[in-house]
Enzyme design. Sequence first.
Site, PDB file in Angstrom:
ATOM      1  N   LEU A 116       0.819  -1.220   0.000  1.00  0.00           N
ATOM      2  CA  LEU A 116       0.000   0.000   0.000  1.00  0.00           C
ATOM      3  C   LEU A 116       0.850   1.265   0.000  1.00  0.00           C
ATOM      4  O   LEU A 116       1.888   1.332   0.659  1.00  0.00           O
ATOM      5  CB  LEU A 116      -0.923  -0.014   1.223  1.00  0.00           C
ATOM      6  CG  LEU A 116      -1.823  -1.250   1.358  1.00  0.00           C
ATOM      7  CD1 LEU A 116      -2.696  -1.133   2.606  1.00  0.00           C
ATOM      8  CD2 LEU A 116      -2.697  -1.452   0.131  1.00  0.00           C
ATOM      9  N   HIS A 143      -3.325   4.248  -2.369  1.00  0.00           N
ATOM     10  CA  HIS A 143      -4.302   3.388  -1.685  1.00  0.00           C
ATOM     11  C   HIS A 143      -4.899   4.120  -0.485  1.00  0.00           C
ATOM     12  O   HIS A 143      -6.093   4.015  -0.206  1.00  0.00           O
ATOM     13  CB  HIS A 143      -3.633   2.094  -1.194  1.00  0.00           C
ATOM     14  CG  HIS A 143      -3.080   1.233  -2.278  1.00  0.00           C
ATOM     15  ND1 HIS A 143      -1.729   1.063  -2.474  1.00  0.00           N
ATOM     16  CD2 HIS A 143      -3.705   0.500  -3.233  1.00  0.00           C
ATOM     17  CE1 HIS A 143      -1.537   0.255  -3.510  1.00  0.00           C
ATOM     18  NE2 HIS A 143      -2.713  -0.095  -3.982  1.00  0.00           N
TER      19      HIS A 143
END
Length: 283
Positions: A20, A24
């Site tokens: 991530l 994200h």
Amino acid sequence: MEKLRKKGKKIGFVPTMGYLHEGHIKLIREARKKSDIVVVSIFVNPTQFSRGEDYEIYPRDEKRDLKICRNEKVDYVFLPEVKEMYPDGYETFVQVEELQKPLCGMFRPGHFRGVATVVSKLFNIVKPHLAFFGLKDYQQALIIKKLVRDLSFDVKIELVETARDSDGLALSSRNEYLSEEERKLASFIPQALIMAKKMIDNGEENPQKIKSECTKFLEEKGIKVQYFELANPDTLQIQTEKIDKKNYLVALAVFIGKTRLIDNFFVKNGKIFNFPKKQKGEE
Ligand code: PAF
């Protein structure tokens, strides 16, 4: 999820392949704003990688991802195993026939079939009211919107603008592959998009001319261009004759060394989206 739905909770879902980054996090925060319960899935989906692509080496860091989810107050993280998603004898796939053909679809056979399949499965498992996707993967976003419509999924798709580094480079888990030297080169990607926009604003109407000049600009820097196209932003049909200045998509895929990166911006009804440079009035 069924119980939460029955209680009237709005479920927002952010499907990811992990590793991530700020992009994200932007999706998670949008989900947080618009839902009561936020679910993130982390699954490096083997069916969307073509043979010879980077499935085996795709960056993974579960511990770090979970920490980010905890910090962002994500309510549930779904981390399925490959066997769970694709048990022995698995043979059902979802395809969005036309939208999957141009742009990335030309060079990544089976990619969007894998994406459409896994996203359909995730929707059936998570049962979200809202699902959040980034515009960096523009073709993917259109395909998902179309499959939701065509297969009557009861989920609203929310699209979120690309998160970018200060030089305009779109954030991507694959940026991790870039050496320091390659990372410097990567800043020419957003510059090529800006160049295309400038040419159009200055009256250039021939898509071939824009395509060839922007490709030349990138290749002179040592970036290999897989495609640089102007297309209709709804159908993805390549614009070859004359640019429709009120409705167009500029999309590219390039290789910097072995790393494949994509980016885009688009204009719809005269309004620009996902552009690497801030426009007047934007925060
Ligand atoms: O965009 C991604 O990260 C993936 O394609 C997705 C939507 C999570 C499906 O595997």
